[in-house]
Motif scaffolding. Structure first.
Motif: not given
Lengths: 338, 378, 253, 291
Positions: A152-154, A245, A247, B75-76, B101-102, B105-106, B124, B168-170, B173
């Motif tokens: 999900p973090d892409g 990037f 996601t 939203d990244a 984190t998403g 990182m974007a 993360a 989810g991302g958290f 990860s």
């Protein structure tokens, strides 16, 4: 029934439509050429580029939804698969990004063809559900297979290279996306004005009558489904390479809804409507963000009010309002000795 | 004369008219709405509160602070747009933000390319590993949380554990990090279940874990209402193995939601959660009680460690600018990297060229829910 | 024999709409199908144009079996039709409606359409001219560029005929072309059907207007309760006792 | 039956009952107006949030329940009166976008009027698990199942025995004919939205003690409810119930026996497969169009 029921996009302001085909394209090109004068920095370029990329998806989606009358609530799935396909091939397998983009788009076309065959037999809300289900499956898989997709973090995506040169910088991207948008609009309008385009619109008008004229509904729906998926996948891959990037949110149900909303908001069965819808709904949140906690309320209200008072969407309503004035103007211009 | 020359002239005249009063521009993009709103909301409030306080105290270097904050809704792509806006249009001196984190990182490539110091508030480990020149972060990493939990499991004699995580991302990860470091910490993961966003019942997953042979402890990676539902379901179907939660639920709200079911649940978290029960000798005592008082006094809601991350991020930025003596970006970055012994809500920060987070396992406290409140596990 | 149908039957739920109907349609003639409301006329027409698949029975056009094919294959084989409830493409102009009717003869590949290859532009001009001529021929010359949703009912009826003719069918099925029209308009339809027949197009007419039926048809088929009651030339049928009974009090025309 | 299977079935039934209530809301509005109301999930959220906030402000539970259902009903009525009705005659897709806009608006309003926090609602009769055939269940699950059954019974009485209910059925079968015999299509539209909102709110209140509630709790429930309504066959009451229960059971069994990460994927794959073979869902009316 369902989705094609109710008011069909009217064929009015046709005099304008004929004019629009050539002059509209010229006007779009002019707008794209002049816009940089009003873009003070890279951030505004970024928004313009995102508008362009979304507009490409919407032009393709409008062929399916607006002209052929087939709903898709899963186009973000194609967008996401194009983006991730190209990203994964380039980042994990070292493909040159242009090749990965082409390969991912081709793969999505194939997939759209394979799933389109069974599900396009469904009508209206059932088709909406099937496409929605497809989109959700794609986004879950992308978020779950984190070893390949980053979860999900892409994941990071390598920049686009053409013949060994990296496409970088907002200005370069702006012109690239601008050119692609013009090409997309040109191609879409060619299709609409061709016998195939008429066949599609006929399907929307009455599937029975179309069949009685020898138009194979299943084949035409499938081909336009694939074409619109290709638009989405290519734009998805470009978006990924541009942003560096990606996601799974871009493949989500909410993004699918967003895309359809852009098409309907701008005006169905109007290519420029699709572009306008993408432009307004991409930039609107940028303006609304200053309203902070009221942003969501305002966005919802704008969507509702627009659709209540302009049920045909922005472009057709504007065309109808401005059309007579424009025609008068043109007539006056013609009367004047040159 | 074109539009751009006009703008340039406009910009120049502003620059000439008020050179000394030019504020210190702090940029932020946070998930104030959307599924991660419970992160972004306290973070945003914290930033607004302390920018105000800093200005009330006269600012820094004779300059006031100005906050540019945008809601990225988690939203990244939006985050990317706003970071560009912060860098290109608002011309911020430092960025403190990125709830997830998403989003972070974007934004990383943009901050790196522009050379803008960027302090992320996301968890993360990929954010600071490998080290990126301009990117720092304040929260503990998910890997540290895993290690802290595994160490505690071993101390209680457990070697076989089950994982249950959200989607989810958290969550994903942390799950990946836990799977990576389990063996090293002498823990064998014997079950690995997950649940979706918005799921309302996890008894199926927990029943599967219950029926997996040899489970001696269970760790739930997730945030939001998911972990509270897991906790309730856990008690409902009567699993006796100890339950661990992640630092993702490090707030009073989790205890309130889970009710009695939370009794005995452990989790690794920052000292902020147990501010009042810390011994006076604790180096963090002053900072965490101060922040708690400020935040709760203003907003009438309980502190969470997430707001604490924003506090740390802002204070690190302020400290770096103070040390650098200017808002020169390279100087601020170098100052950030040289911060040692800074006491924040998250722990004692020792930055270095190899470590852009500066926290070690000691920053995490192991807490347990007892009588409806967090208690330090000795 | 242009069209032969053997033992066509179709049920809807518990209702047998058409039962065991056999048809033999001579080329070049005008055939009428009459019968009281609910006799199964439209259902029969829908089977002959492939919209409904018969539960049993077979359909041959010039000895080619069409029975289990989809409707567009019926059209490709040469069967055109109009509809009782108008099925105009209201999202297009009158001209575009007729141009859409040229699909079988003016199709193009997807690539050619997307890139608007030069050959296509020429074909489009041809198509436009042909469509315009057709609209003129059914007396809709002045509606050429009209939005179809702005046209009067009578004109739409003729537009559907023009559109069906654009596909150049061998057999044209007309489902109540005069329904809802006044005497003058009905007269125009009458003349139009005669012209079509003179051009060698075989016509099947489903109609309640007996005057029209008696004037234009060479062959009349009477349906009642889904079964064929009688058939023959108009005079013979109109004097058939069973037909008179079936119609008694139901249709004063 | 193994205790694990019993536990999965129980979980599936509970989920399924909630999905069924949401799906019924979709069906009622669809029948009255051919609109898919994408704000249905927000009715669920409003029910749960309002009840939680009322209880927090000290109201007894039963009053909180009544008031929150009332709140949602008013919102549903307002949505129909001020957003859907003025746009009558617009295409169905346009109406769908209006309801999507409404969903965004309502979520936004919820964060403003209430907050962005997650709220608990006390269980109606305690949290002490009940052991049943090797499985355990919370007393709230009995409330969910019981209240759903009661709601279904009331609905079936309403549609088959009352004049308004019969009028609504008539409109769904043939709008024009209903209009000709004097049914007010406008009133049917308003009633259908109010009724759906009340049902949605009931679902939100019932599930809140189990799964909590928050401003965005309606998104996933709305989506699953829509999927259940389609699976059962749009516009069919028994279909909505069957679709909801089937979806809940598929999810729980998929999570238990296959993979919990992919349980939603299984659910949607099964829906896709079902639609390919039954293009009108399990109980959907065959659409026979007259030409």
């Amino acid at each position: 029934m369902a989705f094609s029921a109710g008011a069909l996009p009217s064929a009015s302001s046709k005099a304008l439509a004929g004019l629009a085909r050539r002059k509209g394209l010229a006007a779009l090109a002019l707008a794209i050429a002049l816009l940089p004068l009003a873009l003070p920095n890279n951030y505004t370029y970024e928004i313009a580029i995102l508008v362009g990329l979304n507009a490409i998806v919407c032009v393709g989606l409008n062929l399916l939804v607006g002209y052929a009358g087939q709903i898709s609530l899963g186009h973000a799935g194609f967008f996401g698969l194009g983006a991730y396909g190209s990203a994964i091939l380039a980042a994990r397998y070292g493909w040159p990004p242009l090749a990965s983009l082409a390969a991912a788009t081709a793969a999505v076309a194939l997939l759209a063809w394979a799933i389109g065959r069974p599900i396009l037999r469904l009508r209206g809300h059932y088709l909406a559900m099937a496409t929605l289900g497809f989109g959700i499956i794609v986004s879950i898989v992308l978020a779950t297979e984190d070893r390949i997709t980053g979860g999900p973090d892409g994941m990071a995506v390598p920049p686009l290279t053409v013949l060994g040169f990296a496409v970088s910088g907002e200005k370069t991207w702006y012109w690239l996306v601008g050119a692609l948008l013009i090409a997309s609009v040109w191609v879409a309008q060619n299709l609409i004005a061709s016998p195939r385009g008429r066949a599609l619109r006929a399907l929307h008008g009455s599937e029975f009558a179309a069949g009685a004229l020898g138009i194979d509904a299943a084949r035409h729906k499938l081909s336009i489904f694939v074409v619109s998926a290709v638009f989405a996948a290519a734009a998805g891959a470009l978006t990924a390479h541009y942003a560096g990037f990606i996601t799974p949110a871009k493949a989500s149900f909410l993004h699918s809804i967003e895309l359809v909303t852009m098409v309907v908001f701008g005006g169905m069965a109007s290519t420029y409507g699709a572009v306008l819808g993408a432009a307004v709904l991409t930039t609107l949140p940028q303006f609304l963000t200053v309203f902070k906690e009221y942003e969501m309320v305002l966005l919802g209200a704008v969507m509702m009010l627009t659709m209540i008072f302009m049920p045909q969407g922005l472009a057709p309503t504007l065309a109808r309002a401005l059309g007579p004035a424009l025609e008068k103007l043109l007539a006056a211009a013609r009367r004047k000795p040159v | 004369m074109n539009f751009r020359t006009l703008l340039a002239i406009g910009g120049l005249s502003i620059a000439f008219s008020a050179p000394a009063q030019e504020p210190i521009r702090v940029g932020s993009f946070l998930a104030v709405t959307g599924p991660a709103a419970f992160l972004g909301d306290p973070e945003q409030k914290t930033l607004e509160l302390y920018i105000e306080k800093l200005n009330a105290a006269g600012g820094l270097l004779g300059r006031k602070f100005q906050l540019f904050a945008y809601d990225s809704a988690g939203d990244a792509e939006k985050a990317r747009g706003y970071v560009k806006r912060l860098i290109e249009q608002d011309k911020v001196d430092v960025i403190v933000g990125g709830s997830t984190t998403g989003e972070t990182m974007a934004a990383v490539p943009l901050a790196e390319a522009a050379g803008t110091p960027f302090i992320s508030l996301a968890g993360a480990v990929v954010i600071v590993e490998p080290v990126k020149k301009w990117v720092f972060k304040t929260p503990h990493t998910d890997r540290m949380a895993c290690e802290k939990v595994f160490v505690d499991m071993r101390a209680r004699g457990a070697t076989k554990a089950a994982l249950i995580s959200g989607s989810g991302g958290f969550d994903r990860s942390m799950r990946a990090e836990c799977l990576k470091v389990a063996a090293k910490n002498g823990i064998q993961i014997v079950a690995d279940e997950s649940y979706g966003a918005g799921d309302t019942d996890m008894t199926a997953q927990l029943t599967k874990i219950k029926n997996t042979a040899g489970v001696q402890a269970v760790l739930n990676a997730g945030f939001g209402q998911g972990p509270a539902i897991v906790t309730k379901n856990y008690r409902q179907i009567g699993i006796s193995a100890p339950l661990y939660q992640s630092h993702g639920v490090a707030s009073k709200q989790y205890v309130k939601l889970s009710g009695d079911a939370a009794e005995g649940v452990r989790l690794p978290a920052a000292a902020l959660l147990v501010a009042d029960t810390l011994p006076d000798s604790d180096p963090q005592k002053k900072v965490v009680t101060g922040y708690k008082r400020d935040f709760e006094g203003r907003f009438k809601q309980e502190v969470s460690t997430f707001g604490g991350h924003a506090y740390d991020g802002l204070m690190l930025a302020v400290e770096a600018i103070r040390r650098a003596g200017s808002t020169n970006k390279a100087a601020v970055r170098d100052a950030l990297e040289s911060i040692r012994g800074y006491v924040g809500t998250g722990g004692v920060v020792n930055m270095s060229a190899q470590d852009h987070m500066g926290l070690d396992l000691s920053a995490f406290r192991m807490l347990e829910v007892r009588n409806g409140d967090w208690m330090l596990v000795k | 024999m242009l069209l032969r149908a053997e033992n066509l039957s179709r049920r809807f739920g518990g209702v047998a709409a058409v039962q065991e109907v056999c048809l033999e349609l001579e080329a070049g003639a005008v055939h009428s199908i009459i019968g009281p409301n609910g006799a199964g006329k439209t259902t029969l027409l829908n089977m002959l144009s492939g919209i409904y698949r018969p539960d049993s029975g077979r359909i041959f056009l010039e000895e080619t079996e069409l029975s289990s094919l989809p409707s567009h294959e019926f059209a490709a084989a040469g069967i055109g039709r109009t509809f009782q409830n108008l099925q105009i493409f209201f999202n297009m102009s009158a001209l575009e409606n007729v141009m859409a009717g040229r699909w079988l003869h003016e199709r193009c590949s997807l690539g050619a359409a997307l890139l608007r290859l030069p050959g296509l532009a020429r074909a489009e001009r041809r198509c436009r001219d042909a469509a315009a001529a057709l609209l003129e021929s059914v007396g809709l010359g002045r509606w050429l560029d009209a939005d179809s949703d702005a046209m009067p009912y009578g004109a739409l009826k003729r537009l559907e005929i023009a559109r069906a003719l654009a596909a150049q069918p061998k057999l044209l099925l007309l489902d109540e072309p005069a329904a809802g029209l006044n005497a003058t308009e009905t007269g125009e339809i009458d003349a139009l059907i005669r012209t079509l027949a003179a051009r060698g197009i075989t016509v099947v007419l489903v109609e309640h207007n007996m005057k029209l039926v008696m004037e234009v048809s060479q062959h009349v088929i009477v349906l009642d309760y889904g079964r064929k009651l009688a058939e023959g030339d108009p005079r013979a049928v109109s004097e058939d006792r069973r037909v008179i009974e079936a119609y008694l009090g139901t249709d004063a025309q | 039956m193994s205790s694990a299977l019993a536990q999965y079935l129980l979980a599936g039934l509970t989920l399924g009952a909630i999905y069924a209530l949401v799906a019924l809301g979709f069906a009622i509005i669809y029948n009255a107006s051919h609109v898919i109301n994408f704000a249905q999930g927000e009715f669920v959220m409003i029910g749960g949030m309002a009840a939680a906030v009322f209880v927090e402000s000290g109201l007894p539970l039963y009053l909180a329940v009544i008031f929150s259902i009332g709140t949602a009903t008013l919102v549903g009525f307002a949505l129909a009166r001020f957003a859907v009705e003025p746009a009558r005659g617009a295409s169905v897709v346009t109406l769908i976008i209006i309801t999507i806009g409404a969903a965004i608006l309502l979520r936004g309003l919820a964060t403003l009027v209430w907050d962005k926090k997650i709220h608990p609602l006390p269980a109606f009769s305690g949290d002490q698990p009940i052991v049943l055939g090797g499985a355990t269940l919370l007393p709230q699950v009995l409330w969910v199942l019981g209240a759903t059954a009661l709601a279904v019974a009331l609905l079936s009485w309403f549609f088959n025995r009352t004049l308004t209910g019969k009028a609504m059925l008539a409109v769904s079968h043939n709008r024009l004919a209903a209009q000709l015999v004097g049914v007010s299509v406008r009133r049917v539209l308003l009633v259908s939205f109010a009724l759906s909102a009340a049902l949605g709110a009931l679902a939100g209140i019932l599930i809140a003690p189990i799964a909590f509630t928050s401003w965005d709790a309606g998104v996933m429930l709305g989506l699953k409810g829509f999927a259940a309504a389609i699976l059962g066959g749009l516009g069919s009451g028994p279909g909505a119930i069957a679709g909801g229960l089937a979806l809940g059971l598929i999810e729980a069994l998929g999570a238990g026996y296959l993979s919990s990460a992919y349980k939603d994927v299984f659910a949607f794959l099964i829906i896709l497969a079902a639609l390919v073979f039954l293009p009108n869902g399990l109980f959907g009316r065959r659409a026979t169009e007259r030409v």
